[in-house]
Design an enzyme around this catalytic site. Structure first.
Site, PDB file in Angstrom:
ATOM      1  N   LEU A 133     -18.232  -0.463   7.804  1.00  0.00           N
ATOM      2  CA  LEU A 133     -18.720   0.614   8.620  1.00  0.00           C
ATOM      3  C   LEU A 133     -20.229   0.675   8.675  1.00  0.00           C
ATOM      4  CD1 LEU A 133     -16.105   3.015   6.607  1.00  0.00           C
ATOM      5  CD2 LEU A 133     -16.093   2.272   9.130  1.00  0.00           C
ATOM      6  N   ARG A 152     -19.585  -1.096  17.506  1.00  0.00           N
ATOM      7  CA  ARG A 152     -19.066  -0.464  16.198  1.00  0.00           C
ATOM      8  C   ARG A 152     -19.028   1.140  16.408  1.00  0.00           C
ATOM      9  NH1 ARG A 152     -17.816  -3.585  11.690  1.00  0.00           N
ATOM     10  NH2 ARG A 152     -18.238  -5.815  12.016  1.00  0.00           N
ATOM     11  N   ASN A 160     -13.672   3.833  -1.972  1.00  0.00           N
ATOM     12  CA  ASN A 160     -13.156   2.932  -1.582  1.00  0.00           C
ATOM     13  C   ASN A 160     -12.222   2.112  -2.890  1.00  0.00           C
ATOM     14  OD1 ASN A 160     -12.813   0.330  -0.059  1.00  0.00           O
ATOM     15  ND2 ASN A 160     -14.260  -0.539  -1.102  1.00  0.00           N
ATOM     16  N   GLU A 208      -4.650  -1.067  -9.594  1.00  0.00           N
ATOM     17  CA  GLU A 208      -5.275  -0.380  -8.508  1.00  0.00           C
ATOM     18  C   GLU A 208      -4.273   0.839  -8.320  1.00  0.00           C
ATOM     19  OE1 GLU A 208      -6.293  -2.550  -4.914  1.00  0.00           O
ATOM     20  OE2 GLU A 208      -6.458  -4.365  -5.986  1.00  0.00           O
ATOM     21  N   GLY A 224      -0.471  -1.281   2.525  1.00  0.00           N
ATOM     22  CA  GLY A 224      -0.786   0.102   2.250  1.00  0.00           C
ATOM     23  C   GLY A 224       0.099   0.389   0.806  1.00  0.00           C
ATOM     24  N   HIS A 268     -11.790  -1.613  -4.807  1.00  0.00           N
ATOM     25  CA  HIS A 268     -12.321  -3.110  -4.489  1.00  0.00           C
ATOM     26  C   HIS A 268     -11.608  -3.777  -5.787  1.00  0.00           C
ATOM     27  CE1 HIS A 268     -14.709  -6.453  -3.620  1.00  0.00           C
ATOM     28  NE2 HIS A 268     -15.134  -6.537  -4.959  1.00  0.00           N
ATOM     29  N   ASN A 301      -1.957   0.590  -1.952  1.00  0.00           N
ATOM     30  CA  ASN A 301      -2.642   1.861  -2.348  1.00  0.00           C
ATOM     31  C   ASN A 301      -2.441   2.940  -1.650  1.00  0.00           C
ATOM     32  OD1 ASN A 301      -4.636   0.708  -4.697  1.00  0.00           O
ATOM     33  ND2 ASN A 301      -4.802  -0.812  -3.183  1.00  0.00           N
TER      34      ASN A 301
END
Ligand code: GAR
Length: 218
Positions: free
Chosen positions: A96, A68, A110, A177, A14, A112, A16
């Site tokens: 997802l 899913r 998102n 990030e 966690g 990356h 970010n």
């Protein structure tokens, strides 16, 4: 202007998430964190979020087996319950389905740990070292059904040093990030990041120095 309600989806530490929460604690930030959701009950980030007074939710993917869609319905129910407008994936390590991703098109971000479109997927730092690139980095992008492929909102450049290990490089990229994710969410929440024909236009960034994000990690 009303702040946009954001969910942060995590699977682990966690870092970010904490950076987004810190940004959202600023009075003039255009987003507020409505809920932090983890697919892992033991994610360390859950405690960090709770300590900040943020609502947390666990949707344990293991409970859903291979189903899913049932897992994602449970995720969507949490997002609905908290009236979420923007979803930030922050070290969320579940793929997802196109169904959920399409539902959140243009509203799901998102981060990356690489300069996309290079090094999609996992083990980005090891692969950057093996490729011998001299500039590595991090990317925040809108999520589309293809993994690590959506329109790019923000990127930060990170130097690769001669004696780098994957861990040392990962630490330098993480520092970047933590800087670009709050920047990117701020742009999206303020309506200053719009997508045209698959390209993001950041209308508030008008100078080269505002665009070139090279965090000093020393
Ligand atoms: C971050 O480095 C993030 O970029 C990466 O996982 C880490 C999560 O750390 N995400 C991915 O690899 C997604 N494919 P954090 O939980 O401390 O933010």
């Amino acid at each position: 202007m009303a702040k946009r309600r954001v969910a942060i989806l995590i699977s682990g530490r966690g870092a970010n998430m904490a950076a987004l929460i810190a940004a959202a604690n600023q009075p003039d930030y255009p987003a507020e964190i409505a809920v932090v959701l983890s697919n892992r009950p033991d994610a360390a980030g859950l405690k960090r979020a709770a300590a900040e007074g943020i609502a947390t939710a666990i949707v344990d993917h293991a409970r859903f087996g291979r189903d899913r869609e049932a897992f994602e319905q449970a995720v969507q129910a949490v997002l609905d319950a908290h009236r979420v407008e923007i979803v930030c994936l922050a070290g969320f390590m579940r793929l997802l389905t196109p169904g959920l991703v399409t539902r959140w098109s243009g509203r799901m971000l998102n981060i990356h740990p690489a300069l996309l479109p290079s090094f999609k997927g996992l083990h980005t730092h090891e692969r950057a070292l093996a490729a011998g690139v001299k500039i590595h980095g991090a990317t925040v992008h809108f999520v589309v059904p293809d993994v690590d492929s959506g329109p790019i909102i923000a990127q930060a450049a990170v130097p690769v040093l001669d004696d780098d290990t994957a861990d040392a490089l990962a630490a330098r990229v993480l520092f970047a990030e933590l800087r670009i994710y709050p920047l990117a969410l701020g742009l999206v929440a303020a309506g200053q990041s719009t997508i045209t024909a698959g390209i993001v236009h950041n209308t508030a960034i008008t100078t080269p120095s505002a665009q070139l994000i090279v965090p000093d990690a020393d």
